[in-house]
Design an enzyme around this catalytic site. Sequence first.
Site, mmCIF file in Angstrom:
data_model
loop_
_atom_site.group_PDB
_atom_site.id
_atom_site.type_symbol
_atom_site.label_atom_id
_atom_site.label_comp_id
_atom_site.label_asym_id
_atom_site.label_seq_id
_atom_site.Cartn_x
_atom_site.Cartn_y
_atom_site.Cartn_z
ATOM 1 N N GLN A 26 -64.850 11.213 41.888
ATOM 2 C CA GLN A 26 -65.419 10.732 43.146
ATOM 3 C C GLN A 26 -66.255 11.783 43.874
ATOM 4 O O GLN A 26 -67.081 11.426 44.710
ATOM 5 C CB GLN A 26 -64.302 10.210 44.055
ATOM 6 C CG GLN A 26 -63.616 8.980 43.471
ATOM 7 C CD GLN A 26 -62.533 8.431 44.370
ATOM 8 O OE1 GLN A 26 -61.380 8.840 44.283
ATOM 9 N NE2 GLN A 26 -62.886 7.517 45.251
ATOM 10 N N HIS A 46 -72.847 4.087 33.368
ATOM 11 C CA HIS A 46 -74.140 4.200 32.691
ATOM 12 C C HIS A 46 -74.495 2.920 31.936
ATOM 13 O O HIS A 46 -75.640 2.492 31.919
ATOM 14 C CB HIS A 46 -74.139 5.401 31.728
ATOM 15 C CG HIS A 46 -74.037 6.711 32.451
ATOM 16 N ND1 HIS A 46 -73.595 7.871 31.846
ATOM 17 C CD2 HIS A 46 -74.311 7.045 33.740
ATOM 18 C CE1 HIS A 46 -73.610 8.858 32.734
ATOM 19 N NE2 HIS A 46 -74.038 8.376 33.885
ATOM 20 N N ASP A 59 -72.702 10.652 38.739
ATOM 21 C CA ASP A 59 -73.414 11.754 38.075
ATOM 22 C C ASP A 59 -73.558 12.974 38.979
ATOM 23 O O ASP A 59 -73.449 14.111 38.522
ATOM 24 C CB ASP A 59 -74.811 11.310 37.615
ATOM 25 C CG ASP A 59 -74.761 10.319 36.449
ATOM 26 O OD1 ASP A 59 -73.642 9.936 36.048
ATOM 27 O OD2 ASP A 59 -75.840 9.937 35.948
ATOM 28 N N ARG A 84 -55.239 18.268 48.164
ATOM 29 C CA ARG A 84 -54.907 17.507 46.954
ATOM 30 C C ARG A 84 -56.207 17.120 46.268
ATOM 31 O O ARG A 84 -57.026 16.408 46.840
ATOM 32 C CB ARG A 84 -54.104 16.251 47.319
ATOM 33 C CG ARG A 84 -53.887 15.305 46.138
ATOM 34 C CD ARG A 84 -53.097 14.061 46.534
ATOM 35 N NE ARG A 84 -52.905 13.190 45.396
ATOM 36 C CZ ARG A 84 -53.488 11.993 45.226
ATOM 37 N NH1 ARG A 84 -54.300 11.503 46.153
ATOM 38 N NH2 ARG A 84 -53.264 11.279 44.141
ATOM 39 N N HIS A 129 -56.619 11.232 37.681
ATOM 40 C CA HIS A 129 -57.082 10.290 38.710
ATOM 41 C C HIS A 129 -58.204 9.449 38.092
ATOM 42 O O HIS A 129 -59.354 9.500 38.505
ATOM 43 C CB HIS A 129 -57.532 11.043 39.962
ATOM 44 C CG HIS A 129 -57.567 10.200 41.217
ATOM 45 N ND1 HIS A 129 -56.907 10.555 42.373
ATOM 46 C CD2 HIS A 129 -58.175 9.028 41.491
ATOM 47 C CE1 HIS A 129 -57.128 9.632 43.316
ATOM 48 N NE2 HIS A 129 -57.898 8.698 42.798
ATOM 49 N N ASN A 173 -52.238 9.387 39.334
ATOM 50 C CA ASN A 173 -52.544 8.693 40.568
ATOM 51 C C ASN A 173 -52.528 7.186 40.316
ATOM 52 O O ASN A 173 -53.324 6.679 39.521
ATOM 53 C CB ASN A 173 -53.928 9.083 41.094
ATOM 54 C CG ASN A 173 -54.249 8.361 42.396
ATOM 55 O OD1 ASN A 173 -53.611 8.614 43.421
ATOM 56 N ND2 ASN A 173 -55.201 7.431 42.359
ATOM 57 N N GLU A 174 -51.600 6.491 40.967
ATOM 58 C CA GLU A 174 -51.567 5.028 40.969
ATOM 59 C C GLU A 174 -51.562 4.389 39.585
ATOM 60 O O GLU A 174 -52.534 3.737 39.172
ATOM 61 C CB GLU A 174 -52.738 4.475 41.790
ATOM 62 C CG GLU A 174 -52.750 4.985 43.220
ATOM 63 C CD GLU A 174 -53.820 4.328 44.081
ATOM 64 O OE1 GLU A 174 -54.698 3.648 43.540
ATOM 65 O OE2 GLU A 174 -53.761 4.482 45.307
ATOM 66 N N ASN A 316 -49.221 6.249 47.790
ATOM 67 C CA ASN A 316 -50.469 5.971 48.493
ATOM 68 C C ASN A 316 -50.299 4.638 49.197
ATOM 69 O O ASN A 316 -49.866 3.656 48.579
ATOM 70 C CB ASN A 316 -51.649 5.859 47.519
ATOM 71 C CG ASN A 316 -51.974 7.177 46.851
ATOM 72 O OD1 ASN A 316 -51.467 8.237 47.236
ATOM 73 N ND2 ASN A 316 -52.837 7.125 45.844
ATOM 74 N N TYR A 318 -52.086 1.870 52.189
ATOM 75 C CA TYR A 318 -53.218 1.538 53.065
ATOM 76 C C TYR A 318 -53.023 0.291 53.908
ATOM 77 O O TYR A 318 -53.610 0.189 54.984
ATOM 78 C CB TYR A 318 -54.499 1.335 52.217
ATOM 79 C CG TYR A 318 -55.039 2.605 51.603
ATOM 80 C CD1 TYR A 318 -54.585 3.068 50.368
ATOM 81 C CD2 TYR A 318 -56.001 3.352 52.264
ATOM 82 C CE1 TYR A 318 -55.082 4.239 49.807
ATOM 83 C CE2 TYR A 318 -56.510 4.528 51.698
ATOM 84 C CZ TYR A 318 -56.047 4.959 50.476
ATOM 85 O OH TYR A 318 -56.535 6.119 49.924
ATOM 86 N N GLU A 385 -51.720 9.605 49.930
ATOM 87 C CA GLU A 385 -52.954 9.021 50.459
ATOM 88 C C GLU A 385 -52.652 8.011 51.551
ATOM 89 O O GLU A 385 -51.723 7.213 51.427
ATOM 90 C CB GLU A 385 -53.752 8.261 49.375
ATOM 91 C CG GLU A 385 -54.560 9.122 48.457
ATOM 92 C CD GLU A 385 -55.328 8.302 47.412
ATOM 93 O OE1 GLU A 385 -55.738 7.161 47.704
ATOM 94 O OE2 GLU A 385 -55.494 8.825 46.294
HETATM 95 C C1 GBH Z 1 -56.952 4.718 46.410
HETATM 96 O O1 GBH Z 1 -56.513 3.576 45.782
HETATM 97 C C2 GBH Z 1 -57.504 5.610 45.340
HETATM 98 O O2 GBH Z 1 -56.491 6.464 44.852
HETATM 99 C C3 GBH Z 1 -58.696 6.399 45.774
HETATM 100 O O3 GBH Z 1 -59.311 6.994 44.664
HETATM 101 C C4 GBH Z 1 -59.632 5.500 46.536
HETATM 102 O O4 GBH Z 1 -60.827 6.146 46.858
HETATM 103 C C5 GBH Z 1 -58.909 5.033 47.775
HETATM 104 O O5 GBH Z 1 -57.797 4.304 47.419
HETATM 105 C C6 GBH Z 1 -59.734 4.139 48.685
HETATM 106 O O6 GBH Z 1 -60.009 2.915 48.083
HETATM 107 O O7 GBH Z 1 -56.753 -6.566 47.211
HETATM 108 O O8 GBH Z 1 -58.149 -7.252 45.372
HETATM 109 O O9 GBH Z 1 -59.126 -6.089 47.260
HETATM 110 C C7 GBH Z 1 -56.240 2.487 46.582
HETATM 111 C C8 GBH Z 1 -55.811 1.386 45.661
HETATM 112 C C9 GBH Z 1 -57.507 -0.229 45.982
HETATM 113 C C10 GBH Z 1 -55.226 -0.815 45.529
HETATM 114 C C11 GBH Z 1 -57.779 -1.629 46.403
HETATM 115 C C12 GBH Z 1 -55.479 -2.183 45.965
HETATM 116 C C13 GBH Z 1 -57.018 -3.842 46.438
HETATM 117 C C14 GBH Z 1 -57.692 -4.786 45.537
HETATM 118 N N1 GBH Z 1 -56.119 0.108 46.174
HETATM 119 N N2 GBH Z 1 -56.853 -2.552 45.785
HETATM 120 S S1 GBH Z 1 -57.942 -6.280 46.397
#
Ligand code: GBH
Length: 477
Positions: A26, A46, A59, A84, A129, A173-174, A316, A318, A385
């Site tokens: 990233q 690509h 890239d 991290r 990752h 990671n995940e 992680n 959110y 995260e």
């Molecule tokens: C993290 O994953 C990643 O580790 C990180 O690399 C990334 O940049 C960061 O989140 C921000 O996105 O409900 O169908 O829309 C988060 C993992 C991504 C898991 C979105 C759930 C939802 C798919 N999440 N996903 S949906």
Amino acid sequence: SVSLSYADSLHFPDNFTFGVSTASYQIEGGWNASDKGENIWDRMTHEHPNWIADRSNGDVACDSYNQWKTDIGMIKNLSVDFYRFSLSWSRLLPTGFSNYINPDGVRYYNSIINELLGNNIQPVVTLYHWDLPQPIQNEGGWPNIVTANYFVDYANTVFNLFGDRVKTWITFNEPFEVCQSGYGGGDKAPRISSSGISDYLCGKTLLIAHAKVYHLYGYYYRSKQKGHVGITTNTAWIEPKTNKLEDLEAAELVLKMTLGWWANPIFSKTGDYPQEMKDRIANISKSQNFFKSRLPNFHRDEIKMIQGTADFFGINHYSTLLASYSPLPNNVTVSFDNDVHVKLEVDPTWRPTAASFIYDVPWGFRKLLNWIKKEYGNPPVFVTENGFGDLGQLNDVDRINYLKGYLDALVKAVRIDGCNVYSYCVWSLMDNMEWAQGFTLKFGLYQVNFTDPKRKRVAKSSVEFYKNVIRTRMVPS
Ligand code: GBH
């Protein structure tokens, strides 16, 4: 504990640490610098630019391959305890295999680690990752069990090279995203669409790979290097939509089949996948005329081998979803979603954000931390995260509000509920290549100008906010 005074309960404990996070693909760019090999994200972006929202790729990304020193200056300014970041497997081992180590990759990560330590910032390193070397994908990638051995060789190389200075290691990671989104029909590389089959094969490989690396560290490195090895899982909090028993069970099933898939084999007293998950997939497989469950089982010695293989529980987190019961029809097609078969939605009163998967629901974070405490006997938890996606504006008030709410939920989980969380990390240090969203979605505390060849970085308002939380050890009201 509950006996703390109110004011006290709002402070993070003295030994609680704060950090900020990134991932190699990233931010680094330098995708073919020196001897770096091709990985599955290079290949996919690509070959299929249309699979990325803005047809972009990694890239160049944030050009951290060249600007790592500037990055560390920003990290220093944040006054965090740790950084991290992840290693690019293909930068260190261009073919993925350990017979040739790329000196340029070694030099790159040595510079970063040494500069961090020189500034009193602890490196926290993720081994994987999401950027699998393409030659290993050519052999089948994670659904092929031999990939576990290649991962062990890679980890061995890395412990050897950097373990004298790196004391916190995260294997994966995940894993849920790696397997479900990479091999189960999602939008992550290599975008193999084999839900209900390859995702489970991938899962078995990842758990074995993780456990082997944990034991490798134990046998050959731990006594000398004295570090810690864990894994980072991920899940939304799943809230039952109503108090009906069937909805409570539906919510619990989702948590078991997303988080428990990984956490049960490693952290539970029984080991192995959650019983509900095994029963469910076995029954549905049978109804579909499979001889055996599509969920590949573990042998007894494998269950033992995997149990207890983490020094901390990385998570992680959110957002939150609502779950309700949905009756399973007779003839469901083969897929992970049909194996779970629970209706997931959001509360219409929750305000959508630029990131389709994020709703600002801080109480869900507190509930999730309490669920982990109850389910796995209050393990040491590392929040690896948590963060907010927007369009990249400097005055990022919505991010500040989100972080405020989630940090408040966290400090309450720690001080009032007694959850054993010892560390927290914001995603992300700076705006970056947001996988299939490309550069359309921004999570950074620092803004990055991606049209500027210099990729100039500018602090957003959230930088001062986070610094203030770290300095005062409390969340401003
Ligand atoms: C993290 O994953 C990643 O580790 C990180 O690399 C990334 O940049 C960061 O989140 C921000 O996105 O409900 O169908 O829309 C988060 C993992 C991504 C898991 C979105 C759930 C939802 C798919 N999440 N996903 S949906």
